[in-house]
Design an enzyme around this catalytic site. Structure first.
Site, PDB file in Angstrom:
ATOM      1  N   SER A 172       0.842  -1.194   0.000  1.00 10.34           N
ATOM      2  CA  SER A 172       0.000   0.000   0.000  1.00 10.34           C
ATOM      3  C   SER A 172       0.882   1.251   0.000  1.00 10.34           C
ATOM      4  O   SER A 172       2.107   1.171   0.092  1.00 10.34           O
ATOM      5  CB  SER A 172      -0.907  -0.012   1.226  1.00 10.34           C
ATOM      6  OG  SER A 172      -0.119   0.078   2.397  1.00 10.34           O
ATOM      7  N   TYR A 173       0.230   2.396  -0.051  1.00 11.54           N
ATOM      8  CA  TYR A 173       0.925   3.680  -0.099  1.00 11.54           C
ATOM      9  C   TYR A 173       1.900   3.829   1.073  1.00 11.54           C
ATOM     10  O   TYR A 173       1.515   3.655   2.233  1.00 11.54           O
ATOM     11  CB  TYR A 173      -0.129   4.793  -0.038  1.00 11.54           C
ATOM     12  CG  TYR A 173       0.401   6.153  -0.318  1.00 11.54           C
ATOM     13  CD1 TYR A 173       0.912   6.455  -1.579  1.00 11.54           C
ATOM     14  CD2 TYR A 173       0.410   7.141   0.648  1.00 11.54           C
ATOM     15  CE1 TYR A 173       1.398   7.713  -1.850  1.00 11.54           C
ATOM     16  CE2 TYR A 173       0.892   8.395   0.385  1.00 11.54           C
ATOM     17  CZ  TYR A 173       1.392   8.678  -0.863  1.00 11.54           C
ATOM     18  OH  TYR A 173       1.882   9.922  -1.125  1.00 11.54           O
TER      19      TYR A 173
END
Length: 658
Positions: free
Chosen positions: A330-331
């Site tokens: 994820s980010y």
DNA sequence: GCAAGGTC
């Protein structure tokens, strides 16, 4: 209705569009390989059936510069930059992005902004708004509130638009203006005044930069260095007791720790001896546990990277970004250490069952071992904690990427596990009036530790069975001496923690400030216990290193022992260069509590930004107030430039200046 | 040649 949606970055546009759309048509945008326009139909709760174009910016769109009259360093005194006109323009790189937003706005009745829900995101939203309104006067402007890109959450956000928060926009505008004016003015001033001096020692030297983040970062390194350098070891004494029972030797710890008065220790010891018998006053075992780690933030990723993966924050982030753009994690820029309740974590665990290394563990979690992660205290309302989003075969990754992915995944699985469980035993004795104790630990269930080898929690030696009230004559007792040991140089995890605690930089930029002070030759790094640094400062520091290592009890360890005690070799420690020390010491002498090398001024600015957000101050007030304050620092620095020059000479040229 | 904040 025609709706133009604009996200902060391409990945969000893509993800949100795919959640909202049945079928998406993707169009390329002229001049940029990253930004795409996703076109689809969507039935908005509030606007009805609409034709949507979902596009994005790529971070900030505009940047500041001074007019031509102030561009050249010779054109004006640096102080003029405190009030010089600032032009805000669209950088060349952002031109295609801006043009796309303008064009698409012309077709739309509403521009719906989907930037991250943090202050900078609000500001980027205002840049998008300005472009849209200029291209199509009267266009309606709305903003989505979302904190992750789970489908349901996104659909909620699409149906409940809000307005841009103008206060947050103004707060960021104040930060931008102040960072720019102060950064450029002080950089020019100190470079013009001091560079000729520095060049005598370092001919290729470019620029002596000042920045509201880089200087306090340097300040932390210098501060620790000075504490190491000025450290004077102090001798101390304590009573050491041990006793053997059932063939198990128990070492007791004195409840007073240690004292700096030898005579006092001697008297206390003699009283113990006079009492002869020691008496057991406490013997208890109780269940204990070691908590599974919190969900992973950027700061924690970087700290763990330097502790366990032997990477700098910069390196960890480089690999994490690669893994993110490839769709594996994820980010990676988040301050959030809590997963939202509606996130389907089990689905993510399930994907990890394929792994050769931790697949079995993931299966165990799926088979009933799953536990909802702990909830940390931070939430940036923009991104979830860092977690693996897909399984990737290790052979597809480079060596360092593999290690970062493994860490992120193991951390995630550990979060979804049970705490480790054990039993701790405590044994307390009184000998005369003095108290001593010993502790033991038995690990019963390793649980999360099985998938998270970065944490250590091991059974210690068992305590023999004592009963309360039992007496014995200690088999060994003596006065032992030790010395306090110097603190160690700052490590990267410590530096990052200090920056975090003082609000220096953001999760996305902290590692850049660290790189910047290396790049400017203000500091250097070396492996702990590794090769010595070539700098003159580091050299003289070497003599103060003996005897560091043992914290508390003076173990009198040397550098090597200290390295192991502090988490293994390979971790870096930061040592300021002569130039770095000179700058900080110089400014400390020029300014009192407003030294540029201290975090105070930046902290103050953070508070003022919050005040703008709360509506108690305006941007104008904050900018003027800060400029006044820094004008003061500036003029004192110019008046006392000789103080800075002396500091530079003292360190850089090693001249004896009395 | 200057800052810090986004992002690729």
């Amino acid at each position: 209705m025609r709706i133009l949606c604009v996200a902060e970055k391409p990945s969000i546009a893509k993800a949100v569009a795919n959640h909202l759309a049945g079928r998406v048509v993707t169009h390329n945008v002229n001049g940029t390989p990253y930004v795409k326009n996703y076109c689809f139909d969507y039935n908005f709760r509030q606007w009805g059936q609409s034709s949507v174009t979902f596009t994005s910016a790529q971070g900030h769109i505009t940047s500041s510069d001074f007019g031509p009259r102030y561009k050249s360093w010779q054109s004006c005194l640096p102080i003029a930059l405190f009030e010089a006109d600032i032009n805000t323009t669209i950088d060349d790189k952002m031109k295609p992005v801006a043009e796309n937003i303008r064009q698409q706005s012309r077709y739309a009745q509403i521009v719906f902004i989907w930037t991250d829900c943090d202050r900078e995101g609000e500001y980027i939203g205002s840049e998008i708004r300005d472009l849209a309104v200029a291209a199509k006067p009267g266009i309606q402007v709305k903003r989505a509130r979302f904190s992750n890109i789970e489908r349901n959450h996104v659909i909620q956000a699409a149906g409940n638009p809000v307005d841009l928060d103008e206060r947050q926009v103004q707060a960021v505008a104040a930060r931008i203006e102040l960072d720019f004016r102060l950064g450029t003015a002080f950089t020019r001033m100190q470079t013009l005044a001091l560079k000729p001096l520095v060049e005598q020692a370092d001919p290729g030297y470019k620029v002596i930069s000042y920045g509201s983040c880089q200087f306090p970062t340097l300040g932390f390194v210098v501060d620790r260095y000075l504490r190491v350098k000025n450290f004077k070891p102090e001798p101390f004494w304590y009573i050491k007791v041990s006793h053997k029972k059932d063939d198990i030797n128990v070492n007791f710890t004195w409840s007073r720790g240690h004292l700096f008065d030898r005579m006092a220790v001697t008297i206390m010891f003699e009283r113990c001896l006079a009492a002869k018998q020691a008496k057991v006053v406490e013997m208890l075992t109780k269940p204990t546990s070691k908590w599974r780690p919190l969900p992973l933030t950027t700061l924690e990723l970087q700290k763990c990277g330097s502790r366990f993966l032997r990477m700098t924050g910069q390196e960890v982030m480089k690999h994490a970004e690669k893994l993110y753009t490839a769709g594996w994690i994820s980010y990676p820029r988040t301050e959030t250490d809590q997963f939202s309740k509606d996130m389907d974590l089990k689905k993510l665990v399930e994907k990890q069952q394929q792994s050769q290394q931790w697949g079995q563990y993931a299966e165990m979690l799926m088979g009933g071992g799953f536990n909802q992660p702990r909830v940390g205290r931070n939430n940036d309302e923009a991104h979830p904690p860092i977690h693996p989003v897909n399984f990737v075969v290790p052979t597809q990754l480079s060596e360092p990427e593999k290690r970062v992915y493994e860490f992120v995944t193991r951390r995630f699985l550990a979060c979804c596990s049970e705490d480790a469980k054990g039993v701790s035993a405590e044994l307390g004795i009184e000998w005369g009036v003095e108290k001593f104790n010993a502790k033991g630990l038995t690990v019963l269930q390793r649980n999360y530790l099985d998938v998270y080898p970065y944490d250590k929690w091991e059974s210690s030696q068992q305590l023999p069975p004592f009963t309360v009230g039992e007496t014995f004559i200690p088999m060994e007792a003596k006065i032992t001496d030790g010395k306090t040991t110097a603190p160690s140089y700052l490590t990267e995890p410590e530096l990052l923690s200090l920056m975090d605690a003082n609000g220096i930089g953001t999760d996305a930029t902290m590692h850049e400030h660290v790189e910047k002070i290396k790049d400017r030759n203000y500091v250097m790094t070396r492996s702990i216990g590794g090769s010595r640094a070539p700098a003159a400062v580091a050299e003289s520091a070497e003599t103060t290193r003996g005897g560091r290592g043992g914290r508390g009890r003076g173990r009198g360890g040397r550098g090597g022992a200290a390295a192991t005690a502090r988490g293994g070799s390979g971790m870096l420690e930061f040592i300021p260069t002569t130039l770095g020390v000179a700058l900080i010491e110089g400014y400390d002498q020029v300014g009192f509590e407003t030294s540029l090398g201290k975090p105070h001024l930046r902290k103050e600015m953070e508070l003022q930004m919050k005040a703008i957000c709360a509506g108690t101050k305006t941007k104008y007030e904050v900018v003027q107030q800060n400029l006044d304050q820094y004008r003061n620092v500036y003029s004192r620095s110019v008046q006392q430039i000789d103080v800075l020059k002396t500091a530079i000479r003292k360190y850089v040229l090693q001249q004896n200046v009395g």
